[in-house]
Write a protein that holds these residues in place. Structure first.
Motif, PDB file in Angstrom:
ATOM      1  N   ARG A  23       6.367   8.238  -0.941  1.00 36.19           N
ATOM      2  CA  ARG A  23       6.025   7.314   0.147  1.00 36.19           C
ATOM      3  C   ARG A  23       7.280   6.666   0.720  1.00 36.19           C
ATOM      4  O   ARG A  23       7.392   6.487   1.941  1.00 36.19           O
ATOM      5  CB  ARG A  23       5.057   6.249  -0.372  1.00 36.19           C
ATOM      6  N   SER A  27       8.576   7.117   4.501  1.00 34.10           N
ATOM      7  CA  SER A  27       8.813   5.947   5.347  1.00 34.10           C
ATOM      8  C   SER A  27      10.225   5.951   5.917  1.00 34.10           C
ATOM      9  O   SER A  27      10.435   5.648   7.102  1.00 34.10           O
ATOM     10  CB  SER A  27       8.576   4.672   4.523  1.00 34.10           C
ATOM     11  N   GLY A  99       3.661   5.375   4.989  1.00 34.42           N
ATOM     12  CA  GLY A  99       3.532   6.225   3.821  1.00 34.42           C
ATOM     13  C   GLY A  99       2.154   6.845   3.655  1.00 34.42           C
ATOM     14  O   GLY A  99       1.866   7.428   2.605  1.00 34.42           O
ATOM     15  N   ARG A 100       1.315   6.761   4.672  1.00 36.03           N
ATOM     16  CA  ARG A 100      -0.043   7.321   4.565  1.00 36.03           C
ATOM     17  C   ARG A 100      -0.025   8.840   4.677  1.00 36.03           C
ATOM     18  O   ARG A 100      -0.871   9.516   4.087  1.00 36.03           O
ATOM     19  CB  ARG A 100      -0.927   6.733   5.666  1.00 36.03           C
TER      20      ARG A 100
END
Length: 442
Positions: A23, A27, A99-100
């Motif tokens: 993540r 990002s 971070g999805r």
């Protein structure tokens, strides 16, 4: 698998850590996309005149490429991709930043929906596809994204196909062990037709080999995929372009050309681990057998003499008269001398470091190979270059940063102080103990 509760707990922590790191990486990649998109906007605003846009983009990309240690062509593509993602698909970019989804998911979503021109349709598509992206891998997401994008597309498939045809291309990717991949992007009907024809031809070759077994013919050990690859290369190298040839059939007479550097010890049969491998265009190693075959079939070749200790270039000669200075520079530079550029020297220009029109001499210390892209960049942007001793180039960027580009190391044999000194007396047979060198067939 018999594991303890403590081991399961440790694995669980590792999985959580991997997810957290992923993540963070995702990002940060989104953050870099934001920076590249801003750089793209800055270049557009700074250019002012439409005619200066391309050169401004090249200059900015060259500056970023120098600090990121990648080709400026790669940076310019990434700037363009980042601007599309940030400006046209902000919901997707924000999801990546949170971070999805990963950068791979974002690329699939943007590629599938890039042809959506209506901003409202793009946003609706983005929101809908993100529901799947958070639970599917990029490869599983690809067909889903394509179907969803089609639901928000007002243009017909025929119209979209006409646009997509403009992106048809052929490219080469080097892979290890003297191999490379050839990629082709074109209309699906033609590409699948090509593959089907190659498959049918390969099966016919296999059937013919099987029919010859009763006649004590040697067995063909190739698999279908190998025969298909051999046929494709054979057709591309020797086949006539029937659909494009000129009335006087000139295209069929064109043959492929490559440049190979071969250490002289390899030509003499040495293949031990300490002998440098032959190289193709300074790009990748090739097998010694192929290199010897090319050297033997070449109509001529350049001989590159190198220092036995440092491996530096000493001289270039040829068994037939020619342009010795050009040969020397091609052997020294091997590729474009701009930062991080790998364009082969045979596809580059010889440029005067100090312009000949301003008194620059046409000599080794004032010449370097630059591909056309960076040749133009040098003359029409604030980038500046000076040539230092030993072929070093000192590039100064528009922001004042200084970068040094070194000529590539020669593909040669070198000796250390522990090696026995060379004979001081010339041998009776001048080829019995030749000086270190490598040969460049053409």
């Amino acid at each position: 698998m018999d594991v303890s509760a403590e081991q399961v707990a440790t694995l669980d922590e590792l999985v959580d850590l991997a997810q957290s790191v992923q993540r963070s990486i995702t990002s940060m990649q989104a953050g870099l996309d934001g920076v590249l998109a801003l750089a793209s906007r800055w270049a557009m605003e700074a250019a002012g005149d439409v005619d200066e846009v391309d050169l401004t983009f090249r200059s900015v990309a060259a500056e970023l490429g120098a600090v990121l240690r990648v080709s400026d062509r790669t940076v310019q593509r990434r700037m363009s991709d980042a601007e599309v993602k940030v400006d046209r698909f902000p919901v997707v970019w924000q999801a990546q930043g949170a971070g999805r989804i990963s950068a791979g998911h974002a690329r699939v979503i943007v590629d599938a929906g890039d042809y959506l021109e209506d901003p409202a349709a793009r946003e609706a598509y983005s929101v809908r596809v993100l529901e799947f992206a958070e639970h599917e891998s990029p490869n599983r997401l690809r067909p889903i994204a394509a179907r969803l994008a089609a639901q928000y597309q007002a243009r017909s498939l025929q119209e979209r196909h006409e646009d997509a045809r403009q992106k048809r291309a052929v490219w080469v990717t080097d892979v290890p062990d003297g191999m490379a991949e050839l990629g082709v992007r074109g209309p699906a009907v033609l590409v699948h037709g090509v593959f089907d024809r190659l498959t049918a031809m390969a099966k016919a070759v296999d059937a013919d080999a099987s029919a010859c077994e009763d006649r004590d013919a040697p067995e063909d050990p190739r698999m279908l995929s190998q025969t298909r690859a051999d046929l494709a290369l054979d057709l591309l190298l020797t086949g006539a372009p029937a659909g494009h040839d000129t009335p006087d059939v000139l295209l069929a007479a064109i043959s492929g050309q490559v440049s190979v550097t071969v250490p002289v010890l390899t030509l003499m049969g040495a293949e031990d681990a300490g002998t440098p491998a032959p190289e193709l265009d300074g790009r990748c190693p090739i097998d010694p057998a192929t290199a010897r075959l090319l050297a033997g079939a070449a109509t001529g070749w350049d001989r590159v003499l190198t220092h036995p200790i440092t491996g530096g270039l000493l001289a270039v000669d040829r068994y037939r008269p020619g342009e010795s200075l050009r040969r020397h520079l091609r052997a020294r530079d091997q590729r474009c001398r701009f930062l991080c550029c790998g364009m082969p020297v045979r596809r580059s220009d010889l440029d005067h470091t100090q312009d000949a029109a301003l008194g620059g001499a046409t000599e080794e210390g004032n010449l370097e190979a630059l591909c056309r892209r960076h040749h133009i960049l040098k003359h029409h942007t604030p980038w500046h270059v000076e040539q230092l001793p030993d072929g070093l180039l000192e590039w100064t960027s528009p922001t004042g940063r200084v970068y040094i580009d070194q000529p590539p190391a020669q593909n040669t044999v070198t000796f250390t102080d522990t090696d026995p000194p060379p004979d001081t007396e010339p041998p009776d047979n001048p080829w019995a103990n030749p000086p270190p060198r490598h040969l460049t067939p053409f």
